[in-house]
Design a protein around this motif. Structure first.
Motif, short mmCIF file in Angstrom:
data_model
loop_
_atom_site.label_atom_id
_atom_site.label_comp_id
_atom_site.label_asym_id
_atom_site.label_seq_id
_atom_site.Cartn_x
_atom_site.Cartn_y
_atom_site.Cartn_z
N VAL A 189 46.03 28.01 48.30
CA VAL A 189 45.97 29.42 47.79
C VAL A 189 44.99 29.57 46.90
CG1 VAL A 189 47.31 31.39 46.72
CG2 VAL A 189 48.35 30.19 48.45
N LEU A 190 44.88 28.88 45.65
CA LEU A 190 44.01 28.98 44.88
C LEU A 190 42.50 28.91 45.22
CD1 LEU A 190 45.74 27.69 41.57
CD2 LEU A 190 45.47 30.12 42.17
N THR A 191 42.51 27.98 46.24
CA THR A 191 40.97 27.57 46.74
C THR A 191 40.71 28.74 47.33
OG1 THR A 191 41.55 25.18 46.88
CG2 THR A 191 39.91 25.99 48.50
N VAL A 192 41.38 29.67 48.10
CA VAL A 192 41.05 30.77 48.65
C VAL A 192 40.68 31.66 47.58
CG1 VAL A 192 41.58 32.75 50.16
CG2 VAL A 192 41.99 30.32 50.87
N ILE A 239 35.86 49.08 39.98
CA ILE A 239 36.33 48.46 38.88
C ILE A 239 37.75 48.29 38.84
CG2 ILE A 239 36.72 48.39 36.12
CD1 ILE A 239 33.96 49.91 36.06
N ALA A 240 38.35 48.94 39.50
CA ALA A 240 40.08 49.09 39.63
C ALA A 240 40.14 47.83 40.90
CB ALA A 240 40.32 50.57 40.18
N GLY A 241 39.29 47.84 41.73
CA GLY A 241 39.44 46.79 43.04
C GLY A 241 39.29 45.40 42.26
N LEU A 242 38.50 45.20 41.30
CA LEU A 242 38.15 43.90 40.82
C LEU A 242 39.41 43.51 40.09
CD1 LEU A 242 36.25 41.48 40.64
CD2 LEU A 242 34.89 42.84 38.96
N CYS A 243 39.71 44.76 39.32
CA CYS A 243 41.04 44.51 38.37
C CYS A 243 42.23 44.12 39.13
CB CYS A 243 41.20 45.70 37.46
SG CYS A 243 39.89 46.03 36.05
N LEU A 244 42.44 44.69 40.32
CA LEU A 244 43.46 44.42 41.13
C LEU A 244 43.59 42.94 41.68
CD1 LEU A 244 44.01 47.75 43.03
CD2 LEU A 244 45.59 46.74 41.51
N VAL A 245 42.40 42.58 42.10
CA VAL A 245 42.20 41.19 42.36
C VAL A 245 42.49 40.16 41.31
CG1 VAL A 245 40.50 39.41 43.05
CG2 VAL A 245 40.55 41.45 44.42
N ILE A 246 41.85 40.45 40.17
CA ILE A 246 42.16 39.56 39.05
C ILE A 246 43.51 39.49 38.76
CG2 ILE A 246 41.60 39.44 36.56
CD1 ILE A 246 38.80 40.19 37.17
N GLY A 247 44.19 40.72 38.70
CA GLY A 247 45.74 40.82 38.30
C GLY A 247 46.34 40.09 39.22
N LEU A 276 45.70 37.22 40.95
CA LEU A 276 45.32 36.20 40.86
C LEU A 276 46.26 35.77 39.46
CD1 LEU A 276 43.88 33.44 41.38
CD2 LEU A 276 41.95 34.37 40.31
N LEU A 277 46.24 36.53 38.61
CA LEU A 277 46.90 36.19 37.24
C LEU A 277 48.35 36.09 37.54
CD1 LEU A 277 45.08 37.87 34.64
CD2 LEU A 277 44.72 35.61 34.91
N TYR A 308 38.83 24.49 34.59
CA TYR A 308 37.64 23.97 34.88
C TYR A 308 37.45 24.05 36.56
CZ TYR A 308 37.08 22.05 30.41
OH TYR A 308 37.13 22.01 28.94
N TRP A 309 38.36 23.51 37.31
CA TRP A 309 38.45 23.98 38.66
C TRP A 309 38.24 25.44 39.15
CZ3 TRP A 309 36.49 20.27 41.57
CH2 TRP A 309 36.63 18.90 41.26
N SER A 310 39.00 26.32 38.32
CA SER A 310 39.22 27.41 38.58
C SER A 310 37.67 28.21 38.53
CB SER A 310 40.15 28.22 37.81
OG SER A 310 41.39 27.60 38.06
N LEU A 311 36.96 27.98 37.43
CA LEU A 311 35.83 28.66 37.34
C LEU A 311 34.94 27.84 38.37
CD1 LEU A 311 35.48 27.96 33.25
CD2 LEU A 311 35.87 30.05 34.61
N GLY A 312 35.01 26.75 38.73
CA GLY A 312 34.02 26.10 39.78
C GLY A 312 34.37 26.84 40.95
N GLY A 313 35.77 27.29 41.45
CA GLY A 313 36.09 28.15 42.44
C GLY A 313 35.25 29.68 42.38
#
Length: 181
Positions: free
Chosen positions: A97-100, A132-140, A142-143, A162-167
């Motif tokens: 999941v996190l790799t996607v 901006i809202a779409g990007l915030c929804l994706v980040i939300g 994921l969090l 670190y692996w998340s930043l790499g992703g």
């Protein structure tokens, strides 16, 4: 052709997570991410060569065509190799999941920047509230997933960061590649 293109895009999106899992299994068996990426690209090259011959009747463009293409447009394959290898490295560290999700976040963020600044010869599309809202929804989303996973696994550790930043950076390459291609 539009219906077939939509179907191909849908299938591509559905197969992307499967590709990551398959390539990660290949890495496990071959014991190296570079070799598994190479094998994956050779198989892809073979399939695309057959498709190109079947649809275009030739494998290469006319001799004068490459001179009319910007130098950076030839780097799409490099972006794909970096992104694919990155995902192969991420999968055993972050799971499916996190790799996607992390590369998806990077892909969306880089796509917003490419659109906003008109990079790589694209038309600039102004940043607006919807983007901006779409990007915030994706980040939300994921969090939320990470908070739930952290609750199940305890502290996820610094290496996950670190692996998340790499992703996310891997996702940057997936956003740049189609523009170059």
């Amino acid at each position: 052709m539009g219906q077939y293109a939509l179907l191909l895009i849908l299938i591509s999106g559905l197969l992307n997570p499967i590709q990551t899992g398959v390539n990660s299994m290949l890495r496990e068996r071959l014991r190296t991410p570079i070799l598994s990426s190479t094998v994956s690209f050779i198989i892809g090259l073979t399939c695309l060569s057959i498709l190109t011959l079947a649809t275009c009747g030739r494998l290469f463009p006319e001799m004068e065509v490459p001179c009319r293409i910007p130098w950076w447009a030839w780097c799409g394959g490099v972006m794909g190799a970096i992104g694919l290898t990155g995902n192969i490295l991420l999968f055993p560290k972050l799971g499916g999941v996190l790799t996607v999700l992390f590369p998806m976040l990077g892909q969306i963020a880089m796509s917003v920047m490419i659109d906003s600044f008109g990079w790589f010869g694209t038309s600039a599309i102004p940043l607006d509230a919807g983007r901006i809202a779409g990007l915030c929804l994706v980040i939300g989303g994921l969090l939320l997933y990470m908070v739930e996973k952290r609750g199940q696994n305890g502290n996820m550790g610094r290496s996950v960061l670190y692996w998340s930043l790499g992703g996310i950076m891997s996702g940057f390459t997936f956003a740049i590649q189609p523009v170059m291609n």
